[in-house]
Scaffold this motif. Structure first.
Motif, PDB file in Angstrom:
ATOM      1  N   VAL A  20      29.179  21.665  62.188  1.00 21.58           N
ATOM      2  CA  VAL A  20      29.240  23.100  61.937  1.00 21.58           C
ATOM      3  C   VAL A  20      29.721  23.246  60.498  1.00 21.58           C
ATOM      4  CG1 VAL A  20      30.323  25.288  62.550  1.00 21.58           C
ATOM      5  CG2 VAL A  20      29.682  23.672  64.358  1.00 21.58           C
ATOM      6  N   ALA A  21      28.949  23.977  59.708  1.00 22.04           N
ATOM      7  CA  ALA A  21      29.271  24.146  58.297  1.00 22.04           C
ATOM      8  C   ALA A  21      29.992  25.469  58.060  1.00 22.04           C
ATOM      9  CB  ALA A  21      27.996  24.094  57.464  1.00 22.04           C
ATOM     10  N   PHE A  22      30.831  25.481  57.044  1.00 19.55           N
ATOM     11  CA  PHE A  22      31.548  26.676  56.593  1.00 19.55           C
ATOM     12  C   PHE A  22      31.076  26.958  55.170  1.00 19.55           C
ATOM     13  CE2 PHE A  22      33.950  25.424  60.149  1.00 19.55           C
ATOM     14  CZ  PHE A  22      34.781  26.458  60.539  1.00 19.55           C
ATOM     15  N   ALA A  23      30.526  28.160  54.964  1.00 13.17           N
ATOM     16  CA  ALA A  23      29.987  28.520  53.659  1.00 13.17           C
ATOM     17  C   ALA A  23      30.472  29.901  53.265  1.00 13.17           C
ATOM     18  CB  ALA A  23      28.453  28.492  53.687  1.00 13.17           C
ATOM     19  N   GLY A  24      30.440  30.169  51.965  1.00 16.95           N
ATOM     20  CA  GLY A  24      30.818  31.484  51.470  1.00 16.95           C
ATOM     21  C   GLY A  24      30.985  31.457  49.965  1.00 16.95           C
ATOM     22  N   ARG A  25      31.156  32.634  49.394  1.00 16.26           N
ATOM     23  CA  ARG A  25      31.395  32.727  47.959  1.00 16.26           C
ATOM     24  C   ARG A  25      32.651  31.944  47.587  1.00 16.26           C
ATOM     25  NH1 ARG A  25      29.390  36.615  44.690  1.00 16.26           N
ATOM     26  NH2 ARG A  25      31.453  37.028  43.852  1.00 16.26           N
ATOM     27  N   SER A  26      32.738  31.610  46.332  1.00 17.54           N
ATOM     28  CA  SER A  26      33.833  30.763  45.858  1.00 17.54           C
ATOM     29  C   SER A  26      35.216  31.364  46.042  1.00 17.54           C
ATOM     30  CB  SER A  26      33.633  30.442  44.373  1.00 17.54           C
ATOM     31  OG  SER A  26      32.457  29.714  44.197  1.00 17.54           O
ATOM     32  N   ASN A  27      35.320  32.660  46.206  1.00 13.97           N
ATOM     33  CA  ASN A  27      36.641  33.288  46.261  1.00 13.97           C
ATOM     34  C   ASN A  27      36.918  33.974  47.596  1.00 13.97           C
ATOM     35  OD1 ASN A  27      34.680  35.195  45.826  1.00 13.97           O
ATOM     36  ND2 ASN A  27      35.870  36.397  44.382  1.00 13.97           N
ATOM     37  N   VAL A  28      36.275  33.525  48.681  1.00 14.49           N
ATOM     38  CA  VAL A  28      36.477  34.193  49.974  1.00 14.49           C
ATOM     39  C   VAL A  28      37.537  33.525  50.842  1.00 14.49           C
ATOM     40  CG1 VAL A  28      34.170  35.190  50.074  1.00 14.49           C
ATOM     41  CG2 VAL A  28      34.606  32.986  51.166  1.00 14.49           C
ATOM     42  N   GLY A  29      38.063  32.395  50.423  1.00 13.63           N
ATOM     43  CA  GLY A  29      39.086  31.716  51.211  1.00 13.63           C
ATOM     44  C   GLY A  29      38.515  30.778  52.262  1.00 13.63           C
ATOM     45  N   LYS A  30      37.398  30.112  51.927  1.00 14.45           N
ATOM     46  CA  LYS A  30      36.732  29.214  52.858  1.00 14.45           C
ATOM     47  C   LYS A  30      37.649  28.130  53.400  1.00 14.45           C
ATOM     48  CE  LYS A  30      33.293  27.629  50.627  1.00 14.45           C
ATOM     49  NZ  LYS A  30      33.863  26.320  50.487  1.00 14.45           N
ATOM     50  N   SER A  31      38.324  27.452  52.518  1.00  9.56           N
ATOM     51  CA  SER A  31      39.206  26.358  52.945  1.00  9.56           C
ATOM     52  C   SER A  31      40.356  26.878  53.798  1.00  9.56           C
ATOM     53  CB  SER A  31      39.736  25.584  51.730  1.00  9.56           C
ATOM     54  OG  SER A  31      38.660  24.980  51.031  1.00  9.56           O
ATOM     55  N   SER A  32      40.888  28.040  53.453  1.00  3.54           N
ATOM     56  CA  SER A  32      41.952  28.641  54.263  1.00  3.54           C
ATOM     57  C   SER A  32      41.441  29.006  55.656  1.00  3.54           C
ATOM     58  CB  SER A  32      42.504  29.895  53.580  1.00  3.54           C
ATOM     59  OG  SER A  32      43.130  29.557  52.369  1.00  3.54           O
ATOM     60  N   VAL A  33      40.211  29.506  55.737  1.00  2.00           N
ATOM     61  CA  VAL A  33      39.608  29.819  57.035  1.00  2.00           C
ATOM     62  C   VAL A  33      39.460  28.549  57.858  1.00  2.00           C
ATOM     63  CG1 VAL A  33      37.477  30.574  58.164  1.00  2.00           C
ATOM     64  CG2 VAL A  33      38.433  31.925  56.286  1.00  2.00           C
ATOM     65  N   LEU A  34      38.943  27.502  57.246  1.00  2.00           N
ATOM     66  CA  LEU A  34      38.774  26.220  57.938  1.00  2.00           C
ATOM     67  C   LEU A  34      40.108  25.711  58.467  1.00  2.00           C
ATOM     68  CD1 LEU A  34      36.744  23.995  58.679  1.00  2.00           C
ATOM     69  CD2 LEU A  34      37.081  23.039  56.414  1.00  2.00           C
ATOM     70  N   ASN A  35      41.138  25.813  57.667  1.00  4.08           N
ATOM     71  CA  ASN A  35      42.473  25.381  58.091  1.00  4.08           C
ATOM     72  C   ASN A  35      42.997  26.243  59.235  1.00  4.08           C
ATOM     73  OD1 ASN A  35      42.404  23.414  56.116  1.00  4.08           O
ATOM     74  ND2 ASN A  35      43.699  24.528  54.686  1.00  4.08           N
ATOM     75  N   ALA A  36      42.779  27.549  59.167  1.00  5.25           N
ATOM     76  CA  ALA A  36      43.250  28.455  60.225  1.00  5.25           C
ATOM     77  C   ALA A  36      42.533  28.180  61.539  1.00  5.25           C
ATOM     78  CB  ALA A  36      43.062  29.912  59.802  1.00  5.25           C
ATOM     79  N   VAL A  37      41.227  27.988  61.486  1.00  9.96           N
ATOM     80  CA  VAL A  37      40.441  27.770  62.704  1.00  9.96           C
ATOM     81  C   VAL A  37      40.816  26.448  63.367  1.00  9.96           C
ATOM     82  CG1 VAL A  37      38.098  27.375  63.575  1.00  9.96           C
ATOM     83  CG2 VAL A  37      38.543  29.268  62.023  1.00  9.96           C
ATOM     84  N   THR A  38      41.081  25.423  62.565  1.00  8.33           N
ATOM     85  CA  THR A  38      41.436  24.123  63.134  1.00  8.33           C
ATOM     86  C   THR A  38      42.923  24.019  63.479  1.00  8.33           C
ATOM     87  OG1 THR A  38      41.822  23.138  60.945  1.00  8.33           O
ATOM     88  CG2 THR A  38      39.594  22.917  61.892  1.00  8.33           C
ATOM     89  N   GLY A  39      43.724  24.952  62.977  1.00  2.19           N
ATOM     90  CA  GLY A  39      45.158  24.884  63.221  1.00  2.19           C
ATOM     91  C   GLY A  39      45.845  23.799  62.411  1.00  2.19           C
ATOM     92  N   ASN A  40      45.179  23.346  61.343  1.00  2.00           N
ATOM     93  CA  ASN A  40      45.726  22.288  60.490  1.00  2.00           C
ATOM     94  C   ASN A  40      45.764  22.808  59.056  1.00  2.00           C
ATOM     95  OD1 ASN A  40      46.292  20.038  58.937  1.00  2.00           O
ATOM     96  ND2 ASN A  40      44.859  18.691  59.997  1.00  2.00           N
TER      97      ASN A  40
END
Length: 192
Positions: A20-40
């Motif tokens: 499952v890929a996570f994509a978005g504009r450079s300033n949308v907080g992609k990595s923060s979203v990934l961390n929040a969803v995984t709880g890590n």
């Protein structure tokens, strides 16, 4: 757990299992979203500088199950040659990667449907790839304004097949709903 970073499709892990890929504009907080969803909180590196993700970053989260943090698009201050390379790699990734099961498309709720977001929806539609849109930074708007933005998105694309929700990596709004979507994709494909 971080598996590897790939600059080209040839460097990607073997094309089996589920991604499952996570994509978005450079300033949308992609990595923060990934961390929040995984709880890590330390899974994906976060930065205050847009465009820090410069490769396809693969994370293992189960047996033959990977999450992929894609390079941000649209805003990053990088040379045009690199932007073109990212575009080609991402288009090929969406068109050829058989293990790719779904896309979490992250948008800033305050700046919906930029041209690159629309292009991403087109790629996914062409590839018949399920998309779940996370309207991140919902904490920046009132509840009423957030709901109105979600309704606007759904009304504009009522003929497309994707789901959407409110989300905030900052305060946890929508985290469980996003996890449920990941679970559906995993269960549907026999992983969980």
């Amino acid at each position: 757990m971080f598996l590897l970073g790939a600059h080209t499709l040839a460097q990607c892990p073997q094309d089996r299992g589920i991604e499952v890929a996570f994509a978005g504009r450079s300033n949308v907080g992609k990595s923060s979203v990934l961390n929040a969803v995984t709880g890590n909180r330390r899974l994906a590196r976060t930065s205050k500088t847009p465009g820090r993700t410069r490769q396809l970053n693969f994370f293992t989260v189960g047996t033959d199950l990977r999450l992929v943090d894609l390079p941000g698009y649209g805003y990053a201050r990088v040379p045009e040659k690199i932007k073109l390379h990212w575009g080609k790699v991402m288009q090929s990734y969406f068109e050829t990667r058989e293990s790719l099961t779904g896309l979490m498309l992250i948008m800033d709720i305050r700046h919906l449907l930029k041209p690159y977001d629309e292009q991403m929806l087109e790629w996914c539609s062409s590839a018949d790839l399920p998309v779940h849109v996370l309207l991140n930074k919902a904490d920046k708007l009132s509840k009423g304004a957030s709901i109105k933005a979600l309704q606007l998105l759904n009304a504009r694309y009522n003929n497309r097949k994707f789901s959407a929700q409110l989300f905030s990596a900052q305060n946890g709004t929508g985290v469980e709903e996003a996890r449920d979507k990941l679970d559906v994709w995993m269960v549907h494909h026999g992983i969980v």
